[in-house]
Design a protein around this motif. Structure first.
Motif, PDB file in Angstrom:
ATOM      1  N   LYS A 164      91.171 143.763  25.302  1.00 44.04           N
ATOM      2  CA  LYS A 164      89.897 144.275  25.813  1.00 44.04           C
ATOM      3  C   LYS A 164      89.137 143.209  26.591  1.00 44.04           C
ATOM      4  CE  LYS A 164      89.438 147.588  22.017  1.00 44.04           C
ATOM      5  NZ  LYS A 164      88.724 147.917  20.757  1.00 44.04           N
ATOM      6  N   ALA A 165      89.377 141.948  26.264  1.00 41.95           N
ATOM      7  CA  ALA A 165      88.712 140.858  26.969  1.00 41.95           C
ATOM      8  C   ALA A 165      89.321 140.614  28.348  1.00 41.95           C
ATOM      9  CB  ALA A 165      88.784 139.579  26.147  1.00 41.95           C
ATOM     10  N   GLY A 166      90.512 141.221  28.599  1.00 41.41           N
ATOM     11  CA  GLY A 166      91.136 141.085  29.908  1.00 41.41           C
ATOM     12  C   GLY A 166      92.457 140.348  29.934  1.00 41.41           C
ATOM     13  N   PHE A 167      92.987 140.005  28.745  1.00 40.09           N
ATOM     14  CA  PHE A 167      94.254 139.280  28.696  1.00 40.09           C
ATOM     15  C   PHE A 167      95.438 140.235  28.548  1.00 40.09           C
ATOM     16  CE2 PHE A 167      91.077 136.322  26.966  1.00 40.09           C
ATOM     17  CZ  PHE A 167      91.274 135.242  27.825  1.00 40.09           C
TER      18      PHE A 167
ATOM     19  N   GLU B 170      89.000 122.824  12.495  1.00 35.37           N
ATOM     20  CA  GLU B 170      89.561 123.964  13.224  1.00 35.37           C
ATOM     21  C   GLU B 170      88.700 124.244  14.453  1.00 35.37           C
ATOM     22  OE1 GLU B 170      92.396 124.832  12.834  1.00 35.37           O
ATOM     23  OE2 GLU B 170      92.949 124.540  10.739  1.00 35.37           O
ATOM     24  N   THR B 171      88.529 123.202  15.241  1.00 36.89           N
ATOM     25  CA  THR B 171      87.697 123.277  16.435  1.00 36.89           C
ATOM     26  C   THR B 171      88.496 123.788  17.628  1.00 36.89           C
ATOM     27  OG1 THR B 171      88.170 120.919  16.677  1.00 36.89           O
ATOM     28  CG2 THR B 171      86.023 121.529  15.803  1.00 36.89           C
ATOM     29  N   PHE B 172      87.813 124.515  18.499  1.00 32.33           N
ATOM     30  CA  PHE B 172      88.407 124.975  19.749  1.00 32.33           C
ATOM     31  C   PHE B 172      88.268 123.854  20.776  1.00 32.33           C
ATOM     32  CE2 PHE B 172      86.971 128.882  17.641  1.00 32.33           C
ATOM     33  CZ  PHE B 172      88.158 129.598  17.613  1.00 32.33           C
ATOM     34  N   THR B 173      89.392 123.316  21.200  1.00 26.81           N
ATOM     35  CA  THR B 173      89.406 122.203  22.129  1.00 26.81           C
ATOM     36  C   THR B 173      90.097 122.627  23.420  1.00 26.81           C
ATOM     37  OG1 THR B 173      89.503 120.646  20.278  1.00 26.81           O
ATOM     38  CG2 THR B 173      90.140 119.805  22.436  1.00 26.81           C
ATOM     39  N   THR B 174      89.581 122.150  24.535  1.00 34.25           N
ATOM     40  CA  THR B 174      90.188 122.450  25.826  1.00 34.25           C
ATOM     41  C   THR B 174      89.973 121.264  26.759  1.00 34.25           C
ATOM     42  OG1 THR B 174      90.395 124.162  27.547  1.00 34.25           O
ATOM     43  CG2 THR B 174      88.160 123.561  26.863  1.00 34.25           C
ATOM     44  N   THR B 175      90.472 121.370  27.971  1.00 37.59           N
ATOM     45  CA  THR B 175      90.309 120.278  28.939  1.00 37.59           C
ATOM     46  C   THR B 175      89.047 120.482  29.773  1.00 37.59           C
ATOM     47  OG1 THR B 175      91.569 121.401  30.671  1.00 37.59           O
ATOM     48  CG2 THR B 175      92.818 120.040  29.109  1.00 37.59           C
ATOM     49  N   GLN B 176      88.572 119.387  30.339  1.00 39.98           N
ATOM     50  CA  GLN B 176      87.434 119.474  31.246  1.00 39.98           C
ATOM     51  C   GLN B 176      87.802 120.301  32.470  1.00 39.98           C
ATOM     52  OE1 GLN B 176      84.235 118.203  30.633  1.00 39.98           O
ATOM     53  NE2 GLN B 176      83.812 119.597  32.331  1.00 39.98           N
TER      54      GLN B 176
ATOM     55  N   ALA C 285      85.721 134.605  27.839  1.00 35.75           N
ATOM     56  CA  ALA C 285      86.343 135.864  27.414  1.00 35.75           C
ATOM     57  C   ALA C 285      87.179 135.640  26.157  1.00 35.75           C
ATOM     58  CB  ALA C 285      87.214 136.419  28.539  1.00 35.75           C
ATOM     59  N   PHE C 286      87.887 134.511  26.118  1.00 39.21           N
ATOM     60  CA  PHE C 286      88.678 134.166  24.943  1.00 39.21           C
ATOM     61  C   PHE C 286      87.776 133.980  23.721  1.00 39.21           C
ATOM     62  CE2 PHE C 286      90.057 130.585  22.282  1.00 39.21           C
ATOM     63  CZ  PHE C 286      91.191 131.140  21.702  1.00 39.21           C
ATOM     64  N   LEU C 287      86.690 133.244  23.892  1.00 41.24           N
ATOM     65  CA  LEU C 287      85.783 133.000  22.768  1.00 41.24           C
ATOM     66  C   LEU C 287      85.166 134.295  22.245  1.00 41.24           C
ATOM     67  CD1 LEU C 287      83.972 129.747  23.959  1.00 41.24           C
ATOM     68  CD2 LEU C 287      85.517 129.969  22.002  1.00 41.24           C
ATOM     69  N   LYS C 288      84.849 135.206  23.159  1.00 40.34           N
ATOM     70  CA  LYS C 288      84.292 136.482  22.711  1.00 40.34           C
ATOM     71  C   LYS C 288      85.296 137.227  21.832  1.00 40.34           C
ATOM     72  CE  LYS C 288      82.521 140.970  24.213  1.00 40.34           C
ATOM     73  NZ  LYS C 288      82.225 141.878  25.350  1.00 40.34           N
TER      74      LYS C 288
ATOM     75  N   LEU D 126      79.053 122.806  24.184  1.00 42.66           N
ATOM     76  CA  LEU D 126      78.784 124.056  23.473  1.00 42.66           C
ATOM     77  C   LEU D 126      78.076 125.081  24.346  1.00 42.66           C
ATOM     78  CD1 LEU D 126      77.687 122.384  20.130  1.00 42.66           C
ATOM     79  CD2 LEU D 126      79.911 123.397  20.664  1.00 42.66           C
ATOM     80  N   THR D 127      78.003 124.801  25.631  1.00 44.21           N
ATOM     81  CA  THR D 127      77.314 125.731  26.525  1.00 44.21           C
ATOM     82  C   THR D 127      78.075 127.042  26.673  1.00 44.21           C
ATOM     83  OG1 THR D 127      78.368 124.741  28.484  1.00 44.21           O
ATOM     84  CG2 THR D 127      76.219 123.859  27.812  1.00 44.21           C
ATOM     85  N   LEU D 128      79.403 127.012  26.565  1.00 45.73           N
ATOM     86  CA  LEU D 128      80.178 128.241  26.758  1.00 45.73           C
ATOM     87  C   LEU D 128      79.918 129.232  25.629  1.00 45.73           C
ATOM     88  CD1 LEU D 128      82.110 125.662  27.813  1.00 45.73           C
ATOM     89  CD2 LEU D 128      83.539 127.584  28.487  1.00 45.73           C
ATOM     90  N   ILE D 129      79.999 128.764  24.378  1.00 47.38           N
ATOM     91  CA  ILE D 129      79.789 129.685  23.260  1.00 47.38           C
ATOM     92  C   ILE D 129      78.337 130.162  23.234  1.00 47.38           C
ATOM     93  CG2 ILE D 129      79.336 127.831  21.583  1.00 47.38           C
ATOM     94  CD1 ILE D 129      81.135 131.203  20.934  1.00 47.38           C
ATOM     95  N   ASN D 130      77.412 129.301  23.638  1.00 50.55           N
ATOM     96  CA  ASN D 130      76.016 129.738  23.694  1.00 50.55           C
ATOM     97  C   ASN D 130      75.828 130.821  24.753  1.00 50.55           C
ATOM     98  OD1 ASN D 130      75.320 127.948  21.669  1.00 50.55           O
ATOM     99  ND2 ASN D 130      74.701 126.327  23.074  1.00 50.55           N
ATOM    100  N   GLU D 131      76.536 130.698  25.882  1.00 48.98           N
ATOM    101  CA  GLU D 131      76.466 131.723  26.923  1.00 48.98           C
ATOM    102  C   GLU D 131      77.081 133.038  26.450  1.00 48.98           C
ATOM    103  OE1 GLU D 131      78.240 130.176  30.471  1.00 48.98           O
ATOM    104  OE2 GLU D 131      76.831 128.492  30.600  1.00 48.98           O
TER     105      GLU D 131
END
Length: 374
Positions: free
Chosen positions: A87-90, A245-251, A263-266, A352-357
């Motif tokens: 549903k998120a588009g994946f 169990e943190t969500f880590t990604t690249t800059q 979309a993934f976080l949602k 943390l701006t992405l999860i706040n958005e």
């Protein structure tokens, strides 16, 4: 062995007792370019918000798990089973089992996963060595590390009880965390006798030492099943608070795939909302489907699901949403990392701006949970 290969099937005792890996050292491929196209088949376009995207528009992404497919990833199982990723588009979200030689940081830097599940105790040193990584959210608000002792032998109920005791500690990263725990409480290694041990609690039960470095969600349950009364001294509530169990990604992903990450976080929030509310189904997914080849026990996995809810659900989560971190919690993590020998700024480690958005755009995702007692 290819990074995409499943780890070997583990015997039950190893699976149940040997997974204190968040503190483990992870070799880095610091010079490797983050070729994120390798872990995603999308065209580079993203939705304009974390609302629903067109079906399949985000392609397929990979997520590197921190361990074998057990109860720790119940939210990911629900997100798959309930169609939240779709549903998120994946087209699909591929869950890459951990437990082998490749950690989340390595998979991210090699471009073989878009997101990896890890811990500040691993990600922060990686960043200080040059890795362009960021933590964008956390499943566990509290880390699961603890000292397990037995009421029938030498119970260690407070930090003050540690002095003069023999403590079984696994070498490597776990020893670093334990020494940080001592430092955070004004103690040194001279105040205790450290005994190098493995992950099986048999030596503790046999009285070889007084406490065993453990995971709150695992070894205490095993000790109780063996007929003992577990006494747990949690690190998070006793001077060494850091998330796990943190969500880590690249800059690079944050800069160029921001909306894909949102979309993934949602979808993750939706999956973990269901998982936190339904430990029984979480256990069934873990033991009967996703971790079927690991010889997991449904009843034990359910107990672990209930135990990990004590690490996931807090008053702050009820107020701000799953995966969020308050400024106070961020500051506590930075202080804990310093006690463990890693000096890093919050700005360098967290975004943390992405999860706040995600929550700003989808406020209905914030759920009021019943907060369990430890």
């Amino acid at each position: 062995m290819s990074i995409f290969s499943a780890p070997p099937v583990l015997k039950k005792d190893y699976d149940r007792r040997g997974f204190l890996r968040l503190g483990g050292s992870v070799g880095l491929v610091v010079g490797t370019t983050a070729l994120l196209a390798a872990c995603s088949t999308d065209s580079g376009s993203s939705p304009k918000s974390s609302g629903a995207a067109a079906a399949g528009s985000l392609g397929t992404i990979a997520v590197q798990l921190s361990w074998i497919k057990n109860i720790e990833f119940a939210g990911e199982y629900f997100a798959t089973e309930k169609g939240y990723y779709t549903k998120a588009g994946f087209d699909a979200v591929t869950l890459l089992a951990g437990g082998g030689q490749t950690g989340a940081e390595e998979a991210l830097l090699a471009g073989q996963a878009l997101v990896g599940l890890s811990s500040p105790s691993i990600t922060a040193p990686s960043i200080n060595k040059g890795a362009t990584l960021k933590i964008i959210g956390t499943t566990f608000q509290k880390n699961p590390f603890c000292l397990l002792s037995l009421d029938e032998k030498t119970p260690i109920k407070t930090v003050a009880d540690l002095k003069g005791k023999k403590i079984g500690v696994q070498s490597g990263g776990n020893q670093t965390i334990f020494e940080g725990f001592l430092k955070a409480n004004g103690l040194t290694t001279s105040d205790v006798t450290m005994v190098t041990t493995q992950y099986d609690i048999a030596p503790l039960e046999a009285g070889k030492y007084d406490a065993h470095m453990s995971y709150i969600t695992n070894e205490p349950i095993l000790a109780e099943a063996d007929g003992f009364t577990p006494v747990v001294l949690g690190f998070a509530d006793n001077g060494l608070p850091f998330v796990a169990e943190t969500f880590t990604t690249t800059q690079d992903a944050i800069d160029n795939k921001r909306d894909t990450l949102k979309a993934f976080l949602k979808a993750e929030v939706q999956g973990w909302t269901d998982a936190a509310k339904d430990p029984a189904q979480s256990a069934k997914y873990a033991a009967e489907k996703y971790g079927k080849d690991q010889d997991l026990d449904v009843a034990e996995q359910m107990k672990e699901a209930e135990a990990q809810n004590t690490l996931i659900l807090t008053d702050d989560v009820n107020k701000n949403g799953l995966f969020t971190m308050t400024d106070e919690l961020v500051a506590e993590n930075i202080a804990s990392l310093k006690a463990m020998g890693t000096d890093i700024t919050a700005e360098k480690l967290f975004d943390l701006t992405l999860i706040n958005e995600v929550y700003k755009e989808n406020p209905e995702l914030i759920t009021t949970f019943t907060i369990p007692t430890a």
